[in-house]
Design a protein around this motif. Structure first.
Motif, PDB file in Angstrom:
ATOM      1  N   VAL A   1       0.834  -1.201   0.112  1.00  0.00           N
ATOM      2  CA  VAL A   1      -0.152  -0.104   0.259  1.00  0.00           C
ATOM      3  C   VAL A   1       0.873   1.371  -0.089  1.00  0.00           C
ATOM      4  O   VAL A   1       0.479   2.089  -0.745  1.00  0.00           O
ATOM      5  CB  VAL A   1      -0.956  -0.127   1.404  1.00  0.00           C
ATOM      6  CG1 VAL A   1      -1.814   1.282   1.249  1.00  0.00           C
ATOM      7  CG2 VAL A   1      -2.147  -1.160   1.265  1.00  0.00           C
ATOM      8  N   GLU A   2       1.817   1.093   0.794  1.00  0.00           N
ATOM      9  CA  GLU A   2       2.925   2.402   0.980  1.00  0.00           C
ATOM     10  C   GLU A   2       3.788   2.543  -0.585  1.00  0.00           C
ATOM     11  O   GLU A   2       4.008   3.771  -0.741  1.00  0.00           O
ATOM     12  CB  GLU A   2       3.810   2.006   1.923  1.00  0.00           C
ATOM     13  CG  GLU A   2       3.323   2.114   3.386  1.00  0.00           C
ATOM     14  CD  GLU A   2       4.225   1.702   4.481  1.00  0.00           C
ATOM     15  OE1 GLU A   2       5.466   1.406   3.921  1.00  0.00           O
ATOM     16  OE2 GLU A   2       3.892   1.758   5.503  1.00  0.00           O
ATOM     17  N   SER A   3       3.589   1.562  -1.342  1.00  0.00           N
ATOM     18  CA  SER A   3       4.161   1.569  -2.387  1.00  0.00           C
ATOM     19  C   SER A   3       3.318   2.126  -3.598  1.00  0.00           C
ATOM     20  O   SER A   3       3.696   1.965  -4.939  1.00  0.00           O
ATOM     21  CB  SER A   3       4.844   0.278  -2.951  1.00  0.00           C
ATOM     22  OG  SER A   3       5.906  -0.226  -2.218  1.00  0.00           O
ATOM     23  N   GLY A   4       2.094   2.308  -3.407  1.00  0.00           N
ATOM     24  CA  GLY A   4       1.161   2.930  -4.304  1.00  0.00           C
ATOM     25  C   GLY A   4       0.145   1.932  -5.074  1.00  0.00           C
ATOM     26  O   GLY A   4      -0.673   2.122  -5.626  1.00  0.00           O
ATOM     27  N   PHE A   5       0.284   0.753  -4.504  1.00  0.00           N
ATOM     28  CA  PHE A   5      -0.863  -0.360  -4.941  1.00  0.00           C
ATOM     29  C   PHE A   5      -2.101  -0.371  -4.281  1.00  0.00           C
ATOM     30  O   PHE A   5      -2.207   0.159  -2.955  1.00  0.00           O
ATOM     31  CB  PHE A   5      -0.115  -1.987  -4.831  1.00  0.00           C
ATOM     32  CG  PHE A   5       1.105  -1.919  -5.627  1.00  0.00           C
ATOM     33  CD1 PHE A   5       0.710  -2.462  -6.892  1.00  0.00           C
ATOM     34  CD2 PHE A   5       2.464  -1.867  -5.142  1.00  0.00           C
ATOM     35  CE1 PHE A   5       2.222  -2.617  -7.872  1.00  0.00           C
ATOM     36  CE2 PHE A   5       3.453  -2.069  -5.775  1.00  0.00           C
ATOM     37  CZ  PHE A   5       3.447  -2.272  -7.215  1.00  0.00           C
ATOM     38  N   ASN A   6      -3.084  -0.693  -5.053  1.00  0.00           N
ATOM     39  CA  ASN A   6      -4.422  -0.989  -4.301  1.00  0.00           C
ATOM     40  C   ASN A   6      -4.627  -2.368  -3.891  1.00  0.00           C
ATOM     41  O   ASN A   6      -3.902  -3.390  -4.762  1.00  0.00           O
ATOM     42  CB  ASN A   6      -5.588  -0.488  -5.350  1.00  0.00           C
ATOM     43  CG  ASN A   6      -5.654   1.082  -4.921  1.00  0.00           C
ATOM     44  OD1 ASN A   6      -5.181   1.763  -4.582  1.00  0.00           O
ATOM     45  ND2 ASN A   6      -6.793   1.534  -5.895  1.00  0.00           N
ATOM     46  N   LEU A   7      -5.525  -2.875  -3.016  1.00  0.00           N
ATOM     47  CA  LEU A   7      -5.609  -4.019  -2.619  1.00  0.00           C
ATOM     48  C   LEU A   7      -7.009  -4.526  -2.508  1.00  0.00           C
ATOM     49  O   LEU A   7      -7.966  -3.820  -2.115  1.00  0.00           O
ATOM     50  CB  LEU A   7      -4.913  -4.583  -1.212  1.00  0.00           C
ATOM     51  CG  LEU A   7      -3.423  -4.371  -0.989  1.00  0.00           C
ATOM     52  CD1 LEU A   7      -3.118  -4.592   0.310  1.00  0.00           C
ATOM     53  CD2 LEU A   7      -2.558  -4.891  -2.091  1.00  0.00           C
ATOM     54  N   SER A   8      -7.172  -5.699  -3.107  1.00  0.00           N
ATOM     55  CA  SER A   8      -8.683  -6.206  -3.305  1.00  0.00           C
ATOM     56  C   SER A   8      -8.826  -7.484  -2.712  1.00  0.00           C
ATOM     57  O   SER A   8      -7.958  -8.449  -3.377  1.00  0.00           O
ATOM     58  CB  SER A   8      -9.084  -6.172  -4.963  1.00  0.00           C
ATOM     59  OG  SER A   8     -10.497  -6.522  -4.903  1.00  0.00           O
ATOM     60  N   LEU A   9      -9.796  -7.362  -1.862  1.00  0.00           N
ATOM     61  CA  LEU A   9     -10.090  -9.090  -1.378  1.00  0.00           C
ATOM     62  C   LEU A   9     -11.059  -9.684  -2.221  1.00  0.00           C
ATOM     63  O   LEU A   9     -12.241  -9.331  -2.472  1.00  0.00           O
ATOM     64  CB  LEU A   9     -10.475  -9.083   0.052  1.00  0.00           C
ATOM     65  CG  LEU A   9     -10.920 -10.147   0.865  1.00  0.00           C
ATOM     66  CD1 LEU A   9      -9.314 -10.825   0.974  1.00  0.00           C
ATOM     67  CD2 LEU A   9     -11.433  -9.819   2.399  1.00  0.00           C
TER      68      LEU A   9
ATOM     69  N   HIS B   1      -8.533  -1.933   0.064  1.00  0.00           N
ATOM     70  CA  HIS B   1      -9.376  -0.778  -0.652  1.00  0.00           C
ATOM     71  C   HIS B   1     -10.840  -1.297  -1.257  1.00  0.00           C
ATOM     72  O   HIS B   1     -11.509  -0.593  -1.096  1.00  0.00           O
ATOM     73  CB  HIS B   1      -8.487  -0.064  -1.509  1.00  0.00           C
ATOM     74  CG  HIS B   1      -7.019   0.308  -1.324  1.00  0.00           C
ATOM     75  ND1 HIS B   1      -5.792  -0.760  -1.197  1.00  0.00           N
ATOM     76  CD2 HIS B   1      -6.871   1.527  -0.713  1.00  0.00           C
ATOM     77  CE1 HIS B   1      -4.807   0.057  -1.106  1.00  0.00           C
ATOM     78  NE2 HIS B   1      -5.324   1.533  -0.598  1.00  0.00           N
ATOM     79  N   GLN B   2     -10.520  -2.624  -1.262  1.00  0.00           N
ATOM     80  CA  GLN B   2     -11.802  -3.260  -2.138  1.00  0.00           C
ATOM     81  C   GLN B   2     -12.259  -4.525  -1.737  1.00  0.00           C
ATOM     82  O   GLN B   2     -11.263  -5.433  -1.501  1.00  0.00           O
ATOM     83  CB  GLN B   2     -11.298  -3.175  -3.687  1.00  0.00           C
ATOM     84  CG  GLN B   2     -12.581  -3.367  -4.792  1.00  0.00           C
ATOM     85  CD  GLN B   2     -12.016  -3.310  -6.103  1.00  0.00           C
ATOM     86  OE1 GLN B   2     -12.352  -2.373  -6.544  1.00  0.00           O
ATOM     87  NE2 GLN B   2     -11.473  -4.279  -6.877  1.00  0.00           N
ATOM     88  N   LEU B   3     -13.484  -4.844  -1.878  1.00  0.00           N
ATOM     89  CA  LEU B   3     -14.271  -6.224  -1.692  1.00  0.00           C
ATOM     90  C   LEU B   3     -14.685  -6.498  -3.138  1.00  0.00           C
ATOM     91  O   LEU B   3     -15.314  -5.834  -3.741  1.00  0.00           O
ATOM     92  CB  LEU B   3     -15.099  -6.086  -0.595  1.00  0.00           C
ATOM     93  CG  LEU B   3     -14.740  -6.042   0.894  1.00  0.00           C
ATOM     94  CD1 LEU B   3     -15.864  -6.476   1.843  1.00  0.00           C
ATOM     95  CD2 LEU B   3     -13.692  -7.114   0.875  1.00  0.00           C
ATOM     96  N   LYS B   4     -14.268  -7.799  -3.548  1.00  0.00           N
ATOM     97  CA  LYS B   4     -15.183  -8.343  -4.522  1.00  0.00           C
ATOM     98  C   LYS B   4     -16.007  -9.436  -4.340  1.00  0.00           C
ATOM     99  O   LYS B   4     -15.773 -10.382  -3.625  1.00  0.00           O
ATOM    100  CB  LYS B   4     -13.997  -8.929  -5.423  1.00  0.00           C
ATOM    101  CG  LYS B   4     -14.162  -8.405  -6.890  1.00  0.00           C
ATOM    102  CD  LYS B   4     -12.954  -9.100  -7.866  1.00  0.00           C
ATOM    103  CE  LYS B   4     -13.240  -8.490  -9.109  1.00  0.00           C
ATOM    104  NZ  LYS B   4     -12.396  -9.100 -10.303  1.00  0.00           N
ATOM    105  N   ILE B   5     -17.602  -9.222  -4.741  1.00  0.00           N
ATOM    106  CA  ILE B   5     -18.458 -10.069  -4.409  1.00  0.00           C
ATOM    107  C   ILE B   5     -18.489 -11.341  -5.299  1.00  0.00           C
ATOM    108  O   ILE B   5     -18.553 -10.937  -6.481  1.00  0.00           O
ATOM    109  CB  ILE B   5     -19.738  -9.488  -4.062  1.00  0.00           C
ATOM    110  CG1 ILE B   5     -20.089  -8.314  -3.480  1.00  0.00           C
ATOM    111  CG2 ILE B   5     -20.897 -10.469  -4.040  1.00  0.00           C
ATOM    112  CD1 ILE B   5     -21.386  -7.606  -3.331  1.00  0.00           C
ATOM    113  N   ASP B   6     -18.452 -12.520  -4.853  1.00  0.00           N
ATOM    114  CA  ASP B   6     -18.274 -13.739  -5.676  1.00  0.00           C
ATOM    115  C   ASP B   6     -19.406 -13.677  -6.587  1.00  0.00           C
ATOM    116  O   ASP B   6     -20.698 -13.487  -6.177  1.00  0.00           O
ATOM    117  CB  ASP B   6     -17.912 -14.905  -4.758  1.00  0.00           C
ATOM    118  CG  ASP B   6     -17.813 -15.953  -5.761  1.00  0.00           C
ATOM    119  OD1 ASP B   6     -16.748 -16.148  -6.528  1.00  0.00           O
ATOM    120  OD2 ASP B   6     -18.709 -16.909  -5.869  1.00  0.00           O
ATOM    121  N   ARG B   7     -19.400 -14.486  -7.738  1.00  0.00           N
ATOM    122  CA  ARG B   7     -20.412 -14.426  -8.758  1.00  0.00           C
ATOM    123  C   ARG B   7     -21.626 -15.235  -8.115  1.00  0.00           C
ATOM    124  O   ARG B   7     -22.731 -15.204  -8.467  1.00  0.00           O
ATOM    125  CB  ARG B   7     -19.842 -15.209 -10.035  1.00  0.00           C
ATOM    126  CG  ARG B   7     -19.387 -16.431  -9.805  1.00  0.00           C
ATOM    127  CD  ARG B   7     -18.772 -17.123 -11.313  1.00  0.00           C
ATOM    128  NE  ARG B   7     -17.725 -16.176 -11.563  1.00  0.00           N
ATOM    129  CZ  ARG B   7     -17.959 -15.165 -12.892  1.00  0.00           C
ATOM    130  NH1 ARG B   7     -18.955 -15.107 -13.254  1.00  0.00           N
ATOM    131  NH2 ARG B   7     -16.874 -14.595 -13.024  1.00  0.00           N
TER     132      ARG B   7
END
Length: 512
Positions: free
Chosen positions: A404-412, A431-437
Motif C-alpha cells: 500500500v505504501e508503494s502505491g498499490f491498491n488491494l482487493s479481497l 481498498h476493495q471487496l469483490k463479491i463472488d459471482r
C-alpha cells in the motif's frame, strides 16, 4: 527417465492387480458353480437310490404276500407283471429254500441254483443285498452286467446300476454305498470313491458326500476334479480369461494414460511459461452508477499445439509445482505492455491483477515495487488476493502495508467463499471487496447468498471500501446491486474476457 519408469511400473502393477482380482473373482464363481454341480449330482444320485429302494419295496412286498410255494405259470405271471413297470429291475427270481427255481427271463430252471452269501443284510426289513460286478443272466449269457441283487423272502431282484449312469451326472467319479455299523458296502459307481474322499486330501470344493434322508445309511460320494470341471467348461473359461486379461490391460492403459496426461500437463505448463503459451484476456469493470468503464481484470488463458487448458486445470498445477511467482512475472510483463499500447485508456485506469496468497506469505510480492513497468505505469494497479489462511499472519499484514505504501491498491477477491475472517477486513490494508459471482447468481432465485449482499455492503461502508460484484449477466441483477449500493460491476452483461486487440475495439465501439 527413472521417474517415468516408476509411473509405468505403477500402470503395469495396476493392470496385474486387476487381472489377479479378476482371476480370483472368476475362481470364486467357478468354485460356486463346481459346488452347485457336485450338489446337483449328489442329489440326482440319491434321488435314484430312493426310487430304487421304493421300487424294491413295491415289487418284493406284494410278491411275498402271495405266499407262492412253488414256481409255476401263476408265479411267473405275477413276477412278469411286477417286472413290466419296473425302472431299475431287469430280472426277478423265485427261491425255494436257498435254491433259485425260476426267473422272469429264463422261466422254470431245469435244476435249482444255490444262492450266494449276501454282502450285508438289512435286519429292519430282512433284506439281503449283494453287489455283483459281472453277472451273466441266464437269458444273456454272453453279456456281463454290473448289478445289485436284492433278496427278500422267496424272491430276489436283479437291479442294474447302469440306471444310475445318467447323462445328467457331470462327475465321472461317484459311488453309492450302504453304511452299516461295521463297514461300507459298494452298490454303484466307482468303487472306493467314498473311502478316498473320506481319507485322502483333495483340493477345496471338488468333493461332496451326502446321505439319503428317506433311506437311512444309503450315501453318495462325488468327486469332480477341477481339471475335469474346467475341461467341461473350457469354452466359457477361455472367454472369461480373455475378458479378465482385457480388463487388466485396459486398466493398465487407463492408469498409464492418466499418469501420462498429468505428466503432460505439468510439462506443457512449464514449457508454456517459457514459450509464451499463456496469453492474457481483459474483462471490463463498469461503474454501476455512471455506466462508465473504470478498469479491467486480467485473466489468464492457455493454448499450445496440444490444445487448450482451462484455468481450473492449470492453476492447481502452477500452485503444486511452485510456479506461482514465475507465472505472475510473466503476466505482469505482458499485460502492462499490451495495455500501455492502448492509447485510449485514460490516466488512472484500474488494472486488477490476481496474486497468489502463497506469494504474499513467501514475500515474493515485495518484488512488485521493484518492477518499473508497474511503478511507472499510468494505471492504478489493483492486486486481487483470494481469501486464504495465508492472509491471517503478521508477515502477510506487514507485506500488505508495504504494498500500500508503494502505491498499490488491494482487493479481497471472492469474498465470502474462502478463508472468511472478518478480522482481516479491519486489520489488513484493503481498498476493495469483490463479491463472488455465486452471490450475484442467487439474486434471481432470492437465495440465501443473495440475502447476504446488504450485510456485505454494511461492512464495505463501515471500512470505507469500494465494492465490485462479479458475474453480472442481466439488467435485473444490475438494478438490484445498484440499489444495494454496489459501486462496480463485472460480468458478461458488459463484456466477456477478450484479448488486447479486441479489448481496444470494445472500448472504441462502446465510446467510453
Amino acid at each position: 527417465m527413472e521417474k517415468y519408469q516408476k509411473k509405468s511400473i505403477i500402470a503395469v502393477l495396476t493392470g496385474v492387480l486387476v487381472f489377479i482380482t479378476g482371476c480370483l473373482i472368476l475362481l470364486y464363481f467357478a468354485a460356486q458353480e463346481l459346488i452347485t454341480q457336485i450338489n446337483a449330482d449328489t442329489k440326482h444320485i440319491l434321488k435314484h437310490v430312493d426310487s430304487a429302494v421304493l421300487e424294491r419295496r413295491s415289487v418284493l412286498t406284494p410278491l411275498n404276500k402271495f405266499g407262492f410255494k412253488q414256481c409255476n405259470e401263476t408265479t411267473l405271471l405275477e413276477m412278469r407283471r411286477a417286472l413290466f413297470d419296473s425302472q431299475y429291475v431287469i430280472d426277478i427270481g423265485f427261491f425255494i429254500g436257498n435254491q433259485l427255481m425260476c426267473t422272469t427271463g429264463a422261466g422254470l430252471l431245469s435244476s435249482g441254483i444255490n444262492d450266494l452269501e449276501p454282502d450285508y443284510i438289512r435286519k429292519d426289513e430282512d433284506v439281503r443285498v449283494r453287489f455283483e460286478p459281472q453277472l451273466y443272466l441266464l437269458l444273456f449269457t454272453g453279456r456281463p452286467m454290473e448289478v445289485v441283487i436284492v433278496r427278500q423272502g422267496n424272491f430276489n431282484l436283479i437291479m442294474e446300476s447302469k440306471a444310475f449312469n445318467s447323462a445328467s451326472i457331470g462327475s465321472k467319479n461317484w459311488e453309492v454305498v450302504y453304511r452299516d455299523s461295521e463297514e461300507l458296502h459298494h452298490l454303484a459307481g466307482t468303487k472306493g470313491t467314498y473311502s478316498k474322499i473320506s481319507g485322502d486330501s483333495y483340493l477345496p470344493y471338488e468333493t461332496g458326500v451326502a446321505c439319503s434322508t428317506e433311506n437311512e445309511n444309503y450315501c453318495a460320494a462325488v468327486h469332480l476334479p477341477w481339471s475335469q470341471f474346467f475341461s467341461n467348461n473350457h469354452f466359457l473359461l477361455i472367454i472369461s480369461l480373455i475378458l479378465t486379461c482385457l480388463a487388466g490391460v485396459s486398466s493398465a492403459l487407463m492408469v498409464n494414460a492418466r499418469i501420462a496426461a498429468r505428466r503432460s500437463i505439468n510439462q506443457r505448463i512449464r514449457k508454456g511459461l517459457k514459450k509464451g503459451s499463456f496469453y492474457w484476456t481483459y474483462q471490463p469493470i463498469i461503474c454501476l452508477q455512471s455506466g462508465k468503464l473504470i478498469g479491467c481484470e486480467v485473466l489468464a488463458r492457455f493454448e499450445d499445439k496440444y490444445g487448450v487448458l482451462f484455468p481450473d486445470e492449470f492453476i492447481p498445477v502452477i500452485r503444486k509445482n511452485n510456479l506461482t511467482w514465475t507465472f505472475t512475472e510473466a503476466m505482469i510483463a505482458t499485460t502492462i505492455k499490451e495495455l500501455t499500447s492502448i492509447e485510449v485508456l485514460p490516466e488512472g485506469f484500474k488494472v486488477s491483477l490476481n496474486i497468489f496468497p502463497c506469494d504474499v506469505e513467501l514475500g515474493n510480492v515485495l518484488l512488485l515495487p521493484q518492477i518499473t513497468e508497474l511503478t511507472n505505469s499510468r494505471f492504478i494497479i489493483c492486486l486481487e488476493i483470494t481469501e486464504d489462511e495465508y492472509l491471517d499472519t503478521s508477515i502477510a499484514h506487514a507485506h500488505f502495508r508495504t504494498l500500500v505504501e508503494s502505491g498499490f491498491n488491494l482487493s479481497l477477491d471472492d469474498f465470502g467463499t474462502g478463508y472468511s475472517n472478518l478480522r482481516n477486513l479491519q486489520n489488513l490494508s484493503f481498498h476493495q471487496l469483490k463479491i463472488d459471482r455465486t452471490f450475484v447468481q442467487d439474486i434471481a432465485t432470492e437465495g440465501l447468498k443473495a440475502s447476504m449482499i446488504p450485510n456485505i455492503m454494511e461492512l464495505v461502508h463501515k471500512f470505507n471500501y469500494t465494492c465490485v460484484a462479479e458475474g453480472i449477466e442481466t439488467t435485473e441483477q444490475e438494478a438490484i446491486l445498484k440499489t444495494a449500493g454496489v459501486h462496480y460491476g463485472q460480468g458478461w452483461k458488459y463484456g466477456k474476457p477478450m484479448t488486447a486487440s479486441k479489448f481496444k475495439n470494445y472500448i472504441t465501439s462502446q465510446h467510453f
